[in-house]
Design a protein around this motif. Sequence first.
Motif, PDB file in Angstrom:
ATOM      1  N   UNK A  40      16.279 -22.210 -25.008  1.00  0.00           N
ATOM      2  CA  UNK A  40      14.935 -21.994 -24.707  1.00  0.00           C
ATOM      3  C   UNK A  40      14.922 -20.464 -24.471  1.00  0.00           C
ATOM      4  N   UNK A  41      15.699 -19.839 -23.847  1.00  0.00           N
ATOM      5  CA  UNK A  41      15.334 -18.442 -23.405  1.00  0.00           C
ATOM      6  C   UNK A  41      15.532 -17.567 -24.831  1.00  0.00           C
ATOM      7  N   UNK A  42      16.347 -18.085 -25.806  1.00  0.00           N
ATOM      8  CA  UNK A  42      16.360 -17.360 -27.061  1.00  0.00           C
ATOM      9  C   UNK A  42      15.051 -17.409 -27.819  1.00  0.00           C
ATOM     10  N   UNK A  43      14.278 -18.266 -27.484  1.00  0.00           N
ATOM     11  CA  UNK A  43      12.867 -18.212 -28.023  1.00  0.00           C
ATOM     12  C   UNK A  43      11.873 -17.991 -27.426  1.00  0.00           C
ATOM     13  N   UNK A  44      11.968 -18.177 -25.949  1.00  0.00           N
ATOM     14  CA  UNK A  44      10.671 -17.750 -25.016  1.00  0.00           C
ATOM     15  C   UNK A  44      11.301 -16.803 -23.998  1.00  0.00           C
ATOM     16  N   UNK A  45      10.670 -15.388 -24.239  1.00  0.00           N
ATOM     17  CA  UNK A  45      11.552 -14.587 -23.243  1.00  0.00           C
ATOM     18  C   UNK A  45      11.067 -14.902 -21.728  1.00  0.00           C
ATOM     19  N   UNK A  46       9.891 -15.519 -21.287  1.00  0.00           N
ATOM     20  CA  UNK A  46       9.573 -15.965 -19.954  1.00  0.00           C
ATOM     21  C   UNK A  46      10.477 -17.158 -19.814  1.00  0.00           C
ATOM     22  N   UNK A  47      11.215 -16.756 -18.242  1.00  0.00           N
ATOM     23  CA  UNK A  47      11.987 -17.627 -17.844  1.00  0.00           C
ATOM     24  C   UNK A  47      11.315 -18.936 -17.390  1.00  0.00           C
ATOM     25  N   UNK A  48      10.177 -18.951 -16.867  1.00  0.00           N
ATOM     26  CA  UNK A  48       9.111 -19.956 -16.438  1.00  0.00           C
ATOM     27  C   UNK A  48       9.043 -20.888 -17.690  1.00  0.00           C
ATOM     28  N   UNK A  49       8.310 -20.196 -18.804  1.00  0.00           N
ATOM     29  CA  UNK A  49       7.873 -21.114 -20.030  1.00  0.00           C
ATOM     30  C   UNK A  49       9.303 -21.596 -20.412  1.00  0.00           C
ATOM     31  N   UNK A  51      12.065 -22.739 -18.895  1.00  0.00           N
ATOM     32  CA  UNK A  51      12.409 -23.591 -18.079  1.00  0.00           C
ATOM     33  C   UNK A  51      11.512 -25.108 -18.295  1.00  0.00           C
ATOM     34  N   UNK A  52      10.202 -24.755 -18.434  1.00  0.00           N
ATOM     35  CA  UNK A  52       9.274 -25.624 -18.678  1.00  0.00           C
ATOM     36  C   UNK A  52       9.805 -26.424 -19.944  1.00  0.00           C
ATOM     37  N   UNK A  53       9.822 -25.829 -20.924  1.00  0.00           N
ATOM     38  CA  UNK A  53      10.231 -26.224 -22.376  1.00  0.00           C
ATOM     39  C   UNK A  53      11.461 -27.007 -22.163  1.00  0.00           C
ATOM     40  N   UNK A  54      12.661 -26.820 -21.257  1.00  0.00           N
ATOM     41  CA  UNK A  54      13.779 -27.296 -21.241  1.00  0.00           C
ATOM     42  C   UNK A  54      13.383 -28.751 -20.637  1.00  0.00           C
ATOM     43  N   UNK A  55      12.563 -28.761 -19.515  1.00  0.00           N
ATOM     44  CA  UNK A  55      12.316 -29.730 -18.737  1.00  0.00           C
ATOM     45  C   UNK A  55      11.471 -30.915 -19.901  1.00  0.00           C
ATOM     46  N   UNK A  56      10.596 -30.397 -20.501  1.00  0.00           N
ATOM     47  CA  UNK A  56       9.876 -30.948 -21.577  1.00  0.00           C
ATOM     48  C   UNK A  56      10.962 -31.820 -22.648  1.00  0.00           C
ATOM     49  N   UNK A  57      11.646 -30.776 -23.004  1.00  0.00           N
ATOM     50  CA  UNK A  57      13.069 -31.367 -23.917  1.00  0.00           C
ATOM     51  C   UNK A  57      13.691 -32.357 -23.389  1.00  0.00           C
ATOM     52  N   UNK A  58      14.096 -32.437 -22.225  1.00  0.00           N
ATOM     53  CA  UNK A  58      14.831 -33.654 -21.573  1.00  0.00           C
ATOM     54  C   UNK A  58      13.829 -34.567 -21.663  1.00  0.00           C
ATOM     55  N   UNK A  59      12.578 -34.596 -21.131  1.00  0.00           N
ATOM     56  CA  UNK A  59      11.807 -35.790 -21.231  1.00  0.00           C
ATOM     57  C   UNK A  59      11.721 -36.412 -22.728  1.00  0.00           C
ATOM     58  N   UNK A  60      11.777 -35.392 -23.515  1.00  0.00           N
ATOM     59  CA  UNK A  60      11.706 -36.023 -25.186  1.00  0.00           C
ATOM     60  C   UNK A  60      13.063 -36.843 -25.301  1.00  0.00           C
TER      61      UNK A  60
END
Length: 189
Positions: A40-49, A51-60
Motif C-alpha cells: 500500500x505504501x508503494x502506491x500511497x505515499x501517506x502512511x495513514x491512507x 494503513x486505511x487501504x490495508x485494513x480495507x483490503x483485509x476486509x475484502x
Amino acid sequence: MFNRSNFSTEEGLIKGCLKGDRSAQRHLYDSYSGKFLAICMRYLKDREHAEDVMIESFMKIFEKLPQFQYKGSFEGWMKRIVVTQALMTLRSNRHLMMEVNLEAEYEYGDHHYELTHLEAAELMELVQSLPVGYRTVFNLYAIEGYAHQEIADLLGITESTSKSQLNRARTALKEKIASLQPKTKTNHG
C-alpha cells in the motif's frame, strides 16, 4: 499464541477464517499485514491512507475468501486484492488522482542501470519520489509483475500509455540514480 494444529497449514488457516474463527483471522492479519502495508505504501505515499487501504483490503479478503479456489498462490490472490484496493483508492480520491501524460509514443527499450551502491530501501525511496502515474505503473509492472494490458485495464488507460509511463519512470529513476553516484568519476574516454 495460535493453535498450531489448526493453522499449521495454509489450508487450515483458510478454513479457520471461513468459519469466522477470530484467532485464525488474527493470525492471517499478523502474518501478512506488514507485507501488505508495504504494498500500500508503494502506491500511497501517506502512511495513514496506506494503513486505511490495508485494513480495507483485509476486509475484502475476508469477504471474498469463499471465492478462493486453491488455484495458485493464496498470498498472490490476496496481493491482487490489496493492489486493486490501492488502485481503487487512487482513482476515487481526486487529490490522489494519477497524472497520466498522454504524449507521443516513445521507443521502449530495455534499460539497464548500475545499482552497485544502492540499497533496496534507497531504491524504494526513489520510486516513492516519482509522480503518482509513473510510480503506479512502475510498481504494477516491475514489482507486482502485471503486463501492460493488465495495467491498462486496471487503471483505465491505454496499453501504450502504460508503456509510456513505465518508460518515463525508468528514465526518471535512471536520472535519480545517476545523481546519487559519486561525482568523482572521471571520463577515461
